[in-house]
Design an enzyme around this catalytic site. Sequence first.
Site, PDB file in Angstrom:
ATOM      1  N   LYS A   1      78.806  59.082  47.681  1.00  0.00           N
ATOM      2  CA  LYS A   1      77.832  58.919  48.761  1.00  0.00           C
ATOM      3  C   LYS A   1      77.972  60.046  49.780  1.00  0.00           C
ATOM      4  O   LYS A   1      76.979  60.656  50.201  1.00  0.00           O
ATOM      5  CB  LYS A   1      78.034  57.576  49.463  1.00  0.00           C
ATOM      6  CG  LYS A   1      77.163  57.400  50.714  1.00  0.00           C
ATOM      7  CD  LYS A   1      77.465  56.110  51.443  1.00  0.00           C
ATOM      8  CE  LYS A   1      78.606  56.231  52.419  1.00  0.00           C
ATOM      9  NZ  LYS A   1      78.184  56.699  53.754  1.00  0.00           N
ATOM     10  N   ASN A   2      79.204  60.326  50.195  1.00  0.00           N
ATOM     11  CA  ASN A   2      79.426  61.300  51.258  1.00  0.00           C
ATOM     12  C   ASN A   2      79.135  62.729  50.814  1.00  0.00           C
ATOM     13  O   ASN A   2      78.979  63.616  51.661  1.00  0.00           O
ATOM     14  CB  ASN A   2      80.853  61.190  51.797  1.00  0.00           C
ATOM     15  CG  ASN A   2      81.062  59.921  52.614  1.00  0.00           C
ATOM     16  OD1 ASN A   2      80.104  59.314  53.083  1.00  0.00           O
ATOM     17  ND2 ASN A   2      82.306  59.519  52.768  1.00  0.00           N
TER      18      ASN A   2
ATOM     19  N   CYS B   1      78.200  53.952  66.618  1.00  0.00           N
ATOM     20  CA  CYS B   1      78.099  53.045  65.484  1.00  0.00           C
ATOM     21  C   CYS B   1      79.186  52.010  65.634  1.00  0.00           C
ATOM     22  O   CYS B   1      79.945  52.023  66.596  1.00  0.00           O
ATOM     23  CB  CYS B   1      78.240  53.794  64.161  1.00  0.00           C
ATOM     24  SG  CYS B   1      79.858  54.540  63.933  1.00  0.00           S
TER      25      CYS B   1
ATOM     26  N   ARG C   1      80.383  58.856  67.802  1.00  0.00           N
ATOM     27  CA  ARG C   1      80.657  60.111  67.096  1.00  0.00           C
ATOM     28  C   ARG C   1      79.666  61.157  67.589  1.00  0.00           C
ATOM     29  O   ARG C   1      78.596  61.339  67.009  1.00  0.00           O
ATOM     30  CB  ARG C   1      80.549  59.898  65.582  1.00  0.00           C
ATOM     31  CG  ARG C   1      81.652  59.008  65.045  1.00  0.00           C
ATOM     32  CD  ARG C   1      81.663  58.916  63.550  1.00  0.00           C
ATOM     33  NE  ARG C   1      80.779  57.883  63.050  1.00  0.00           N
ATOM     34  CZ  ARG C   1      80.600  57.614  61.763  1.00  0.00           C
ATOM     35  NH1 ARG C   1      81.235  58.303  60.858  1.00  0.00           N
ATOM     36  NH2 ARG C   1      79.785  56.658  61.381  1.00  0.00           N
TER      37      ARG C   1
ATOM     38  N   ASP D   1      88.551  56.315  55.802  1.00  0.00           N
ATOM     39  CA  ASP D   1      87.714  55.418  55.009  1.00  0.00           C
ATOM     40  C   ASP D   1      88.526  54.538  54.051  1.00  0.00           C
ATOM     41  O   ASP D   1      87.964  53.654  53.400  1.00  0.00           O
ATOM     42  CB  ASP D   1      86.680  56.213  54.213  1.00  0.00           C
ATOM     43  CG  ASP D   1      85.486  56.638  55.066  1.00  0.00           C
ATOM     44  OD1 ASP D   1      85.392  56.197  56.217  1.00  0.00           O
ATOM     45  OD2 ASP D   1      84.658  57.413  54.563  1.00  0.00           O
TER      46      ASP D   1
ATOM     47  N   ARG E   1      75.697  49.919  51.598  1.00  0.00           N
ATOM     48  CA  ARG E   1      75.507  51.304  52.043  1.00  0.00           C
ATOM     49  C   ARG E   1      76.398  52.271  51.270  1.00  0.00           C
ATOM     50  O   ARG E   1      76.076  53.458  51.170  1.00  0.00           O
ATOM     51  CB  ARG E   1      75.820  51.435  53.538  1.00  0.00           C
ATOM     52  CG  ARG E   1      74.800  50.793  54.469  1.00  0.00           C
ATOM     53  CD  ARG E   1      75.145  51.107  55.919  1.00  0.00           C
ATOM     54  NE  ARG E   1      75.412  52.530  56.075  1.00  0.00           N
ATOM     55  CZ  ARG E   1      76.533  53.032  56.612  1.00  0.00           C
ATOM     56  NH1 ARG E   1      77.463  52.235  57.072  1.00  0.00           N
ATOM     57  NH2 ARG E   1      76.698  54.329  56.693  1.00  0.00           N
TER      58      ARG E   1
END
Length: 421
Positions: free
Chosen positions: A22-23, A116, A121, A306, A398
Amino acid sequence: MDSIRIVGGEALKGTVKVSGSKNAALPILCSALLPQGESTFRNVPDLRDIGTTAKLLTHLGLEVEVAPPVVKVRSNGPANTEAPYDVVRQMRASVLVLGPLVARHGHARVSLPGGCAIGARPIDQHLKGLEAMGAKISLDHGYVDASVPSGRLRGADIRFDMVTVTGTENLMCAAVLAKGRTTLTNAAREPEVEELARVLNKMGASVEGAGTDTIVIEGKDALHPVDHAIIADRIEAGTFMVAAAATGGDALVDGVTLDQLTAVGQKLRQAGVHVEREGSGVRVAGKPPFVPTDVTTAPYPGFPTDMQAQFMTLMCLAEGRSVITEMIFENRFMHVSELVRMGASIDVDGRSATVTGPSELQGANVMATDLRASASLVVAGLVATGETNVLRVYHIDRGYEHIETKLAGLGATIERVKGDG
């Protein structure tokens, strides 16, 4: 909203295939704003954030065809250069369109992403870099308005005040079409940054040094579309590694290399987990109780923020005291209260959480608060006695592709429940 129901106690065994990252996919999809024509991206995960990115790119005037694991993006003319709040608020990574839009079109108006659930951030490093390259920046009613009076960005020497992954990626995309040379120092070193550099170079850019703290980019007049398969998701892989160990299982996490998971692998071994390369993946086997292991999150190649929540769940099964220190985000312990409800013994003091184990985790209804917190609660449910229901799983959607299906394939008793959650 859906929920995930888990009946704990099954050791995970078998093979699980890791999805695309994803990243890595998010900045790469945004980089399709740079060339004219159609780019094809393969091994793209079927995730909520991918859909949000496709929606944003479509709003910006691109044609996007999403058929996971393949996404095609066509840029055939002048783009709309405004990324509205209604889209950006759904996903902070939407700010990654800023650099490509300014580089290609000389203007961008992008909603400020704001904070968030895991902390604020700010994007000040993005903006300082663009200003150094000749962009004029103004903030107007919650939007960043960036324009280039000369019509084209120019190369510059830019030093980040702090390591920022999205800041590094945004300025890389801006610099590839700038006039002259750009040097980024104190740059992020993540594998996802390296992957973006590979894609940009396939487009005809000149990016050297990605994966180190100094990246040098020679600007080009134009780029061309690409066909590229995206690397595996190291965070998904790390999550499955922790889950296999925590349940007393033995699993092959296929499609990922230990080179991208050095810090995670080291800490798992320190905790008494068996971790080794096997074929195209990583073999993981574990048996509670584990050895208490302290972890401090840090930019790559340090232990990834993460993976902090998932590792904390593992330490609930360790015999003794572990200290988990979060140095990246100021508010990333929201999963703690939910783990405590399941029977964990965790005390938080500022940026550190002390975990005392082993705990007999018990099934409960728990609330997901962010993407990785969701994963930690799923892991907890897999080892807990009885039934666990993880609510608000739109967070986990997500970043994890069909996680309940993959875990069921390893023998877990897990299912998605449609309805309120």
